[in-house]
Design a protein around this motif. Structure first.
Motif, short mmCIF file in Angstrom:
data_model
loop_
_atom_site.label_atom_id
_atom_site.label_comp_id
_atom_site.label_asym_id
_atom_site.label_seq_id
_atom_site.Cartn_x
_atom_site.Cartn_y
_atom_site.Cartn_z
N UNK A 41 0.85 -1.19 0.00
CA UNK A 41 0.00 0.00 0.00
C UNK A 41 0.89 1.24 0.00
N UNK A 42 0.56 2.19 -0.86
CA UNK A 42 1.33 3.43 -0.92
C UNK A 42 0.40 4.62 -1.09
N UNK A 43 0.62 5.68 -0.29
CA UNK A 43 -0.11 6.93 -0.48
C UNK A 43 0.42 7.63 -1.72
N UNK A 50 -5.63 13.17 -3.49
CA UNK A 50 -4.97 12.29 -2.53
C UNK A 50 -5.56 10.89 -2.68
N UNK A 51 -4.70 9.93 -3.00
CA UNK A 51 -5.14 8.58 -3.35
C UNK A 51 -4.29 7.54 -2.63
N UNK A 64 -7.40 4.15 -5.41
CA UNK A 64 -8.68 4.63 -4.91
C UNK A 64 -8.46 5.83 -4.00
N UNK A 65 -9.57 6.50 -3.66
CA UNK A 65 -9.48 7.60 -2.71
C UNK A 65 -8.84 7.19 -1.41
N UNK A 66 -8.17 8.12 -0.75
CA UNK A 66 -7.35 7.75 0.41
C UNK A 66 -8.11 7.79 1.74
N UNK A 67 -9.42 8.09 1.71
CA UNK A 67 -10.16 8.25 2.96
C UNK A 67 -11.37 7.33 2.97
N UNK A 68 -11.51 6.55 4.02
CA UNK A 68 -12.68 5.69 4.17
C UNK A 68 -13.92 6.56 4.40
N UNK A 69 -15.00 6.38 3.65
CA UNK A 69 -16.18 7.23 3.79
C UNK A 69 -16.97 6.97 5.07
N UNK A 115 -24.22 0.95 -2.25
CA UNK A 115 -24.52 2.37 -2.40
C UNK A 115 -23.36 3.26 -1.95
N UNK A 116 -22.23 2.66 -1.64
CA UNK A 116 -21.06 3.43 -1.19
C UNK A 116 -19.91 3.20 -2.15
N UNK A 117 -19.43 4.25 -2.75
CA UNK A 117 -18.31 4.16 -3.67
C UNK A 117 -17.42 5.38 -3.52
N UNK A 118 -16.11 5.18 -3.55
CA UNK A 118 -15.15 6.28 -3.52
C UNK A 118 -14.44 6.32 -4.87
N UNK A 119 -13.61 7.31 -5.06
CA UNK A 119 -12.90 7.45 -6.33
C UNK A 119 -12.06 6.21 -6.61
N UNK A 120 -12.05 5.81 -7.86
CA UNK A 120 -11.21 4.69 -8.30
C UNK A 120 -10.75 4.94 -9.72
#
Length: 415
Positions: A41-43, A50-51, A64-69, A115-120
């Motif tokens: 895993x790498x930021x 920020x991914x 993917x996005x770096x923050x859990x929703x 129903x939950x999706x973050x950037x990918x």
């Protein structure tokens, strides 16, 4: 001189900005594959976003996005599993597209996960680098520049995070005359005062820095060719006849090296020094198992720029212009024709992107995109025989044995 408004258009890379939208038409390297071998895993920071990059237990890459929703903690500390990346706080799982596929604390029949999706974003591995694409569909092909895909060569990757805007790094490459001063007279000045020895223990010798008597620039299929004639030279030499290519929008080709300037955000650049070599003696025909990655220093323990090697001198010049250079205050001369041409090319292709077209070096036809050969001034063998690398490191054979150790020796010798 540019206006302050024009400077903003050329330098800001976040979502919705003109330059940001142009840059989103391209694949950008975000990691060396070897980095995920050390930790999966790498930021990542790319174009102001920020991914988190990861490799799951199936070997699939995800960005993917770096923050859990759920409770907004960082996924940089996520757990890689067979189906994706799991948040360490409450176990929410995200697949490589950013879709949540599991919420352990919710009822088994809950439709909440779907129903939950973050950037990918799409990611692909090529030549030891991992590339990401943040732009609109349809997704173009990853550029198969020759050094990424050539057979029979070995490679290594040097990286630096540089605290300035990406355009300062690129404009340096359209400025051939700086080489005689920054990499010649300045180098002689600092090394002469320090009575230094080079990486092989040899006493410092003045660099020959003939004056430029002629420079020229031509737009070609993949970017800009810069040409030069120095005192005592002629237009029959490769430096003019073949020239020195800049691949639009953000790659410099130097002999058998790519310098890739990746815009992390408006004031930070991930600099990739991608180098190719013939295999070491006795290893001809042996595939390289891993493309090694190493850090190239920008400052010493005192916080001073390390300027006793070529790239270090360039980095000093880039960063000391400020986080974003004030181009509205600059005073350009005739020798700055390359910068002016490059800025014009950027504006032209920003307009193409704004109109929904494909700018230069967006490739879509796999049948005609097997390998993109780039004209260079020197041959691979001649470059290898020259010994010292453009970064000031030890000869390539030492690097292939142990990249980190070789660079540590060079750094120590420069103290």
């Amino acid at each position: 001189m540019l206006s302050a408004q024009e400077n903003e258009r050329l330098t800001r890379v976040g979502p919705g900005t003109p330059m940001g939208e142009l840059m989103r038409r391209y694949w950008h390297p975000v990691a060396a594959a070897a980095e995920l071998d050390a930790h999966p895993v790498k930021a990542v920071k790319l174009l102001g976003e920020s991914l988190v990059l990861y490799r799951d237990l199936q070997g699939r890459l995800g960005l993917i996005g770096d923050t859990c929703p759920h409770r907004r903690i960082s996924l940089e500390y996520g757990i890689t599993e067979a189906e994706g990346l799991r948040c360490p706080y409450h176990g929410w799982m995200f697949d490589p597209t950013g879709q949540c596929i599991e919420m352990p604390a919710e009822p088994a029949d809950s439709t909440f996960p779907c129903r939950v999706k973050i950037a990918g974003y799409p990611v692909e591995e090529l030549g030891g680098l991992i590339f990401a694409y943040l732009g609109p569909e349809p997704v173009p092909l990853v550029p198969r520049w020759d050094l990424f895909v050539m057979d029979g060569i070995w490679r290594d990757i040097g990286v630096t995070e540089i605290p300035c805007n990406w355009l300062q790094c690129m404009e340096n490459s359209l400025d051939p005359v700086h080489t005689e001063w920054l990499h010649g007279h300045y180098y002689n000045f600092i090394m002469g005062h320090r009575n230094q020895r080079d990486a092989r223990g040899q006493r410092f010798v003045d660099r020959l820095t003939p004056h430029h008597v002629k420079i020229g620039f031509d737009v070609f299929d993949y970017g800009i060719i810069k040409r030069r004639v120095r005192e005592g030279g002629s237009e029959q030499e490769a430096a003019w006849r073949v020239g020195h290519p800049i691949l639009f929008p953000n790659i410099l080709r130097v002999n058998w090296t790519f310098q890739i300037r990746v815009p992390m955000d408006d004031t930070h650049t991930w600099h990739v020094m991608y180098q190719a070599y013939p295999p070491p003696p006795g290893e001809e025909g042996t595939p390289q198992k891993t493309v090694p990655v190493y850090d190239i220093p920008i400052q010493d323990e005192r916080g001073k720029f390390v300027t006793d090697f070529v790239l270090g001198q360039d980095m000093m010049a880039w960063v000391t212009q400020g986080p974003i250079a004030h181009r509205d205050l600059e005073k350009l001369g005739e020798s700055d024709a390359g910068l002016i041409l490059y800025r014009r090319l950027l504006r032209d292709h920003m307009a193409i992107a704004e109109q929904g077209g494909d700018p230069m070096n967006v490739f879509r036809d796999p049948d005609t995109h097997k390998i993109v050969h780039i004209p260079v001034e020197h041959s691979l063998i001649d470059t290898a025989k020259a010994g010292a690398l453009s970064t000031g490191q030890a000869p390539y054979s030492a690097l292939l044995d142990d990249v980190e150790a070789a660079w540590a020796k060079v750094s120590a010798a420069a103290d």
